[in-house]
Design an enzyme around this catalytic site. Structure first.
Site, PDB file in Angstrom:
ATOM      1  N   LEU A  45       0.692  -1.398  -0.617  1.00 29.85           N
ATOM      2  CA  LEU A  45       0.016   0.121   0.003  1.00 29.85           C
ATOM      3  C   LEU A  45       1.135   1.354   0.112  1.00 29.85           C
ATOM      4  O   LEU A  45       1.972   1.457   0.712  1.00 29.85           O
ATOM      5  CB  LEU A  45      -0.738   0.202   1.165  1.00 29.85           C
ATOM      6  CG  LEU A  45      -1.853   0.893   1.241  1.00 29.85           C
ATOM      7  CD1 LEU A  45      -2.788   0.772   0.143  1.00 29.85           C
ATOM      8  CD2 LEU A  45      -2.531   1.619   3.034  1.00 29.85           C
ATOM      9  N   HIS A  46       0.256   2.289  -0.922  1.00 32.82           N
ATOM     10  CA  HIS A  46       1.387   3.372  -0.905  1.00 32.82           C
ATOM     11  C   HIS A  46       0.399   4.548  -1.259  1.00 32.82           C
ATOM     12  O   HIS A  46      -0.652   4.532  -2.379  1.00 32.82           O
ATOM     13  CB  HIS A  46       2.382   3.301  -1.682  1.00 32.82           C
ATOM     14  CG  HIS A  46       1.916   2.096  -3.063  1.00 32.82           C
ATOM     15  ND1 HIS A  46       1.863   1.533  -3.400  1.00 32.82           N
ATOM     16  CD2 HIS A  46       1.844   3.592  -4.355  1.00 32.82           C
ATOM     17  CE1 HIS A  46       1.558   1.372  -4.684  1.00 32.82           C
ATOM     18  NE2 HIS A  46       1.739   2.190  -5.028  1.00 32.82           N
ATOM     19  N   LEU A  47       0.288   5.573  -0.452  1.00 24.99           N
ATOM     20  CA  LEU A  47      -0.089   6.969  -0.030  1.00 24.99           C
ATOM     21  C   LEU A  47       0.910   8.085  -1.103  1.00 24.99           C
ATOM     22  O   LEU A  47       1.355   8.027  -1.155  1.00 24.99           O
ATOM     23  CB  LEU A  47      -0.603   7.522   0.561  1.00 24.99           C
ATOM     24  CG  LEU A  47      -0.998   8.801   0.464  1.00 24.99           C
ATOM     25  CD1 LEU A  47      -3.022   8.945  -0.121  1.00 24.99           C
ATOM     26  CD2 LEU A  47      -0.885   9.110   1.910  1.00 24.99           C
TER      27      LEU A  47
END
Ligand code: AMP
Ligand code: ZN
Length: 208
Positions: free
Chosen positions: A121-123
Site C-alpha cells: 500500500l502506498h499513498l
C-alpha cells in the site's frame, strides 16, 4: 484480449520498465516488489515513525512526489479493514506535513491509484505542476489526473461506510486511455509534448 486487460498490461509494462533493474546487477525480487526495497534506501527515505515510512518516488511525476507506506504488511487497498482507519488518517496527516514542509505554496494532492502496479500500500503525495521528465506517457498523465487517482479522503470515507475498499478494475483501467486534456482548464491536448508545454502556463500555487 479484452480492451481493459490490454490497457492494464500496457500500464504495467511502463511500471515494469521504470522499476526493473538496469545493467547486470542482480535483482533481489520481482519488479512489483521494488517499493519494499526502497523503504530501506537511505537515499530515498524522507521520514519514518513507528507506523510508516515516507520516501521520494524514484520516478517522480511532478516537482515533488512522495510515497507514504505503512510498516505493516498491507499489499493493497483490497486488504484494508476497518481497523486500518486510524493508520490511513495518520498516513494522510504525515503526507500533508511533508508537503507543507517541502513547499508551502504549491498545490498537492494526496491519493491512491485505484489499480496500483506496485505491491505494498502506498499513498501518493504529488504536487500539481506535473513538471518532471519522468512524466512521459498518456497512462502516467491519466493515472494522476482522472478518477483513477482516488483522494485519500475518499478511500477513508469508503472504508468507514462500506468496511472495504474495492475499486472496479475494468472501469478504472479504462480511465488510462482517456483523451489527453489539461487538468486545470480542461483544454484537449494532441500529445504529451503539447500537454507538457501547455501546463507550464498555469500557476500551481495555493492562492491561484
Ligand atoms: P502505483 O503502483 O501505480 O500507485 O505507482 C507506483 C509508483 O511507484 C510510481 O509513481 C513509480 O514511479 C514509483 N516507483 C516504481 N518503482 C519504484 C521504486 N523501486 N522505488 C520507489 N518508487 C518506485
Ligand atoms: Zn490548461
Amino acid at each position: 484480449m479484452a480492451e481493459s486487460k490490454s490497457v492494464k498490461r500496457k500500464f504495467d509494462d511502463v511500471a515494469k520498465a521504470e522499476s526493473k533493474p538496469s545493467g547486470t546487477k542482480k535483482f533481489a525480487g520481482h519488479w512489483s516488489q521494488g517499493l519494499l526495497a526502497s523503504m530501506n534506501d537511505p537515499d530515498l527515505i524522507v521520514e519514518k515513525d513507528d507506523k510508516l515510512t515516507v520516501i521520494k518516488d524514484k520516478y517522480p511525476k511532478a516537482k515533488h512526489h512522495f510515497l507514504v507506506m505503512p510498516k505493516e504488511t498491507i499489499p493493497n487497498l483490497k486488504s484494508l479493514k476497518q481497523e486500518h482507519l486510524d493508520l490511513l488518517k495518520h498516513m494522510e496527516k504525515i503526507a500533508r506535513d511533508v508537503a507543507q514542509r517541502t513547499d508551502k505554496k504549491i498545490k498537492f494532492r494526496f491519493g491512491y491509484h485505484a489499480v496500483p502496479s506496485m505491491s505494498h500500500l502506498h499513498l501518493h503525495a504529488i504536487s500539481q505542476d506535473f513538471d518532471s521528465p519522468s512524466l512521459k506517457t498518456k497512462k502516467h498523465w491519466n493515472s494522476f489526473t482522472s478518477p483513477y487517482f482516488v483522494d485519500s479522503s475518499e478511500v477513508i470515507k469508503r472504508l468507514e461506510k462500506e468496511h472495504k475498499v474495492d475499486f472496479n478494475q475494468k472501469e478504472n483501467t479504462e480511465y488510462l486511455s482517456l483523451d489527453l486534456k489539461c487538468h486545470v482548464c480542461g483544454r484537449p491536448m494532441k500529445n504529451m509534448p503539447s500537454l507538457k508545454s501547455h501546463i507550464r502556463t498555469h500557476s500551481y500555487t495555493c492562492d491561484s
